[in-house]
Motif scaffolding. Structure first.
Motif, short mmCIF file in Angstrom:
data_model
loop_
_atom_site.label_atom_id
_atom_site.label_comp_id
_atom_site.label_asym_id
_atom_site.label_seq_id
_atom_site.Cartn_x
_atom_site.Cartn_y
_atom_site.Cartn_z
N ILE A 7 0.86 -1.17 0.00
CA ILE A 7 0.00 0.00 0.00
C ILE A 7 0.90 1.22 0.00
O ILE A 7 1.79 1.35 0.84
N THR A 8 0.69 2.09 -0.96
CA THR A 8 1.46 3.32 -1.02
C THR A 8 0.66 4.42 -0.35
O THR A 8 -0.51 4.64 -0.67
N ILE A 9 1.29 5.08 0.58
CA ILE A 9 0.65 6.18 1.29
C ILE A 9 1.42 7.45 0.96
O ILE A 9 2.63 7.50 1.09
N GLU A 10 0.68 8.43 0.49
CA GLU A 10 1.30 9.72 0.16
C GLU A 10 0.87 10.73 1.20
O GLU A 10 -0.32 10.90 1.47
N GLU A 11 1.84 11.39 1.80
CA GLU A 11 1.53 12.40 2.80
C GLU A 11 1.04 13.66 2.11
O GLU A 11 1.64 14.14 1.15
N GLY A 12 -0.05 14.19 2.59
CA GLY A 12 -0.62 15.40 2.01
C GLY A 12 -0.06 16.64 2.66
O GLY A 12 0.70 16.58 3.63
N SER A 13 -0.44 17.76 2.11
CA SER A 13 -0.05 19.04 2.69
C SER A 13 -1.04 19.39 3.79
O SER A 13 -1.88 18.57 4.16
N THR A 14 -1.00 20.61 4.27
CA THR A 14 -1.98 21.04 5.27
C THR A 14 -3.24 21.61 4.60
O THR A 14 -4.13 22.06 5.28
N ASN A 15 -3.29 21.57 3.28
CA ASN A 15 -4.43 22.09 2.55
C ASN A 15 -4.96 21.02 1.60
O ASN A 15 -4.39 20.76 0.54
N VAL A 16 -6.07 20.42 1.95
CA VAL A 16 -6.65 19.34 1.14
C VAL A 16 -7.04 19.85 -0.24
O VAL A 16 -6.96 19.11 -1.22
N ALA A 18 -5.45 22.08 -2.04
CA ALA A 18 -4.22 22.08 -2.85
C ALA A 18 -3.88 20.66 -3.27
O ALA A 18 -3.49 20.42 -4.42
N ASP A 19 -4.04 19.72 -2.35
CA ASP A 19 -3.76 18.32 -2.66
C ASP A 19 -4.67 17.81 -3.77
O ASP A 19 -4.27 16.95 -4.56
N LEU A 20 -5.87 18.35 -3.84
CA LEU A 20 -6.83 17.94 -4.88
C LEU A 20 -6.66 18.73 -6.18
O LEU A 20 -7.35 18.49 -7.15
#
Length: 109
Positions: A7-16, A18-20
């Motif tokens: 399972i690959t987990i990508e850490e997001g930023s503090t702004n969902v 922006a991540d989207l």
């Protein structure tokens, strides 16, 4: 899952937003924070949506949409006005000029 599954987990930023990939991610995050504060204030004051609509002088359907996070089409200025009508002090501070673009951030006391 088999033992060979990864399972690959990508850490997001503090702004969902922006991540989207939203172009207006910073604005969307601020509006989201304001909408959440409006919902908290309505709950803390034990207002019905009809009571909140009367106090805020907007349609109950708009209150419903905002408190469910559907705030597209509602300006930041309008959300700030609603926060103030719910009893919060709103303070806008303009800082010194810098060589880079400034930023807008919200702080909740």
């Amino acid at each position: 899952m088999s033992q060979n599954s990864h399972i690959t987990i990508e850490e997001g930023s503090t702004n969902v937003y922006a991540d989207l990939g939203y172009a207006d991610a910073a604005e969307m995050q601020r509006k989201s924070q304001l909408a959440a504060e409006i919902a908290r204030a309505i709950k803390a004051r034990r207002l019905t949506q009809q009571g909140a609509a009367a106090l805020l002088e907007i349609d109950q359907s708009k209150i419903s949409r905002i408190t469910r996070g559907q705030f597209r089409g509602v300006s930041e200025a309008k959300l700030l006005e609603l926060v103030a009508k719910l009893g919060h002090d709103v303070k806008i501070v303009v800082g010194p000029v810098r060589r880079r673009a400034g930023k807008i951030e919200l702080q909740f006391a």
